[in-house]
Design an enzyme around this catalytic site. Structure first.
Site, short mmCIF file in Angstrom:
data_model
loop_
_atom_site.label_atom_id
_atom_site.label_comp_id
_atom_site.label_asym_id
_atom_site.label_seq_id
_atom_site.Cartn_x
_atom_site.Cartn_y
_atom_site.Cartn_z
N HIS A 139 0.86 -1.18 0.00
CA HIS A 139 0.00 0.00 0.00
C HIS A 139 0.89 1.23 0.00
O HIS A 139 1.74 1.40 0.89
CB HIS A 139 -0.89 -0.02 1.24
CG HIS A 139 -1.84 1.14 1.31
ND1 HIS A 139 -2.84 1.35 0.38
CD2 HIS A 139 -1.93 2.16 2.20
CE1 HIS A 139 -3.51 2.43 0.71
NE2 HIS A 139 -2.98 2.95 1.80
N LYS A 160 -1.12 10.58 1.53
CA LYS A 160 -0.20 10.14 0.48
C LYS A 160 -0.67 10.60 -0.89
O LYS A 160 0.11 11.13 -1.68
CB LYS A 160 -0.06 8.61 0.51
CG LYS A 160 0.47 8.04 1.79
CD LYS A 160 0.67 6.54 1.72
CE LYS A 160 -0.63 5.79 1.53
NZ LYS A 160 -1.55 5.93 2.67
N ASP A 178 -2.15 4.06 -4.41
CA ASP A 178 -2.84 3.05 -3.59
C ASP A 178 -2.11 1.71 -3.53
O ASP A 178 -1.75 1.24 -2.46
CB ASP A 178 -4.28 2.84 -4.07
CG ASP A 178 -5.09 2.03 -3.07
OD1 ASP A 178 -4.99 2.30 -1.86
OD2 ASP A 178 -5.82 1.11 -3.50
N GLU A 203 -7.19 8.25 -5.85
CA GLU A 203 -8.37 8.40 -5.01
C GLU A 203 -8.17 9.55 -4.03
O GLU A 203 -7.20 9.55 -3.26
CB GLU A 203 -8.66 7.11 -4.24
CG GLU A 203 -9.83 7.25 -3.28
CD GLU A 203 -9.90 6.12 -2.27
OE1 GLU A 203 -10.71 6.22 -1.33
OE2 GLU A 203 -9.13 5.15 -2.42
N ARG A 244 17.31 15.10 12.76
CA ARG A 244 17.35 16.50 12.32
C ARG A 244 18.61 16.81 11.50
O ARG A 244 18.71 17.88 10.90
CB ARG A 244 17.28 17.44 13.53
CG ARG A 244 16.00 17.27 14.33
CD ARG A 244 15.95 18.18 15.53
NE ARG A 244 15.96 19.59 15.16
CZ ARG A 244 15.93 20.58 16.04
NH1 ARG A 244 15.90 20.32 17.33
NH2 ARG A 244 15.93 21.84 15.62
#
Length: 317
Positions: A139, A160, A178, A203, A244
């Site tokens: 996914h 996403k 997806d 989507e 960081r």
């Protein structure tokens, strides 16, 4: 074991069949490598890999033209009785009628290509390696950003697809949304692609399905892309320590291959598309030998050393 139908190979490689009555839909290719049966045409069939696609070039064709009919008959029977998936002639070279008749007996397709032998072999091997490579589906979203394949992962609904859409509007290209099919084509290379059903679609919650190719044009999409880095989106956790500086790379693994991975905390106001672009460019710089984090570290160390030298000079003066 993964396989690909010979009919798909014929379509992809633009081949022409000399025996169209043979149903190529039922013939499966399972080996990504090919074979030029030079030794086999002399009668040596020990260690013959009959599961590979067999290719005839100019040299093999010239050899067959110079042997007698009785010898050909024996060689052809040996070759086709080994149940090879097909025999492909390059450079539009033509087989003789005797070969075609014996191939019909054993239901082995004979195909023609107009390409040169070496270029055709390189093309079909490259394509078969992708088609037959070990594959998993995950996914996520795969986008081509400045030539780098960026795989965006994270929980459902985290953003996403929205990040991918913003990247597309900024001129980058969508590979898949997806579901990402990941093919391992070598120990160093992973190739991502879209399932046929969802290709070019995104989507968007609250809006629905959009066709990226129709909305933004053919330049906004791409069939396949190497996976060069992973961006993992996650909800911001104030108690978690996030990297960081980026001095040490973190990796994730797919099918035994390691891919550099960055965890990106999500909170309101962060422009994901710009961050993903920056991550892609920064990774390209690292592959070219420049590491901004190490450059900063070296500058800090040099500055500290200079201060120590100045303090020592002040002490002795």
């Amino acid at each position: 074991m993964r396989s690909v139908r010979l009919s798909k190979v014929i379509e992809k490689m633009e081949l022409r069949s000399l025996i169209p009555e043979i149903d190529t839909n039922t013939i499966k290719i399972t080996q990504p490598d090919v074979n030029r049966p030079a030794l086999q045409l002399t009668g040596f069939f020990d260690y013959f890999d009959n599961e590979r696609v067999q290719i005839i070039g100019y040299v093999e064709h010239a050899y067959l033209a110079n042997i007698d009919s009785e010898r050909k008959h024996k060689i052809y029977h040996q070759l086709f009785s080994s149940l090879i998936p097909c025999l492909i002639f390059c450079r539009d070279l033509q087989p003789d009628e005797q070969m075609i008749e014996i191939a019909k007996q054993y239901h082995v397709p004979i195909l023609l290509s107009s390409k040169s032998t070496s270029s055709f072999m390189a093309e079909i091997i490259r394509w078969l390696k992708v088609e037959l490579a070990p594959m998993i589906s995950i996914h996520g979203v795969l986008v081509d950003v400045y030539g780098e394949g960026v795989l965006i992962t994270g929980e459902s609904g985290i953003g996403k697809s929205e990040a991918a859409l913003e990247l597309i509007k900024r001129g980058h290209r969508l590979v898949t949304d997806d579901v990402v099919e990941i093919h391992k084509v070598s120990d160093e290379t992973l190739i991502g692609s879209a399932p046929e059903v969802t290709k070019y679609f995104i989507e968007l919650r609250g809006i629905g399905i959009i066709d990226v190719k129709a909305l933004f044009g053919v330049e906004s999409v791409k069939e396949t892309q190497t996976i060069d880095m992973v961006i993992k989106l996650e909800d911001w956790n104030k108690d978690k320590e996030y990297d960081r500086l980026g001095m040490e790379e973190e990796y994730t693994e797919f099918l035994g291959n390691r891919v550099v991975c960055h965890s990106l905390p999500i909170r309101p106001g962060r422009n994901l598309a710009v961050i993903v672009e920056s991550a892609a460019v920064n990774w390209r710089q690292k592959k070219m030998g420049y590491n901004a984090a190490k450059e900063l570290y070296n500058r800090v160390q040099a500055n500290l050393a200079k201060k120590r030298d100045d303090d020592d000079d002040d002490y002795y003066n």
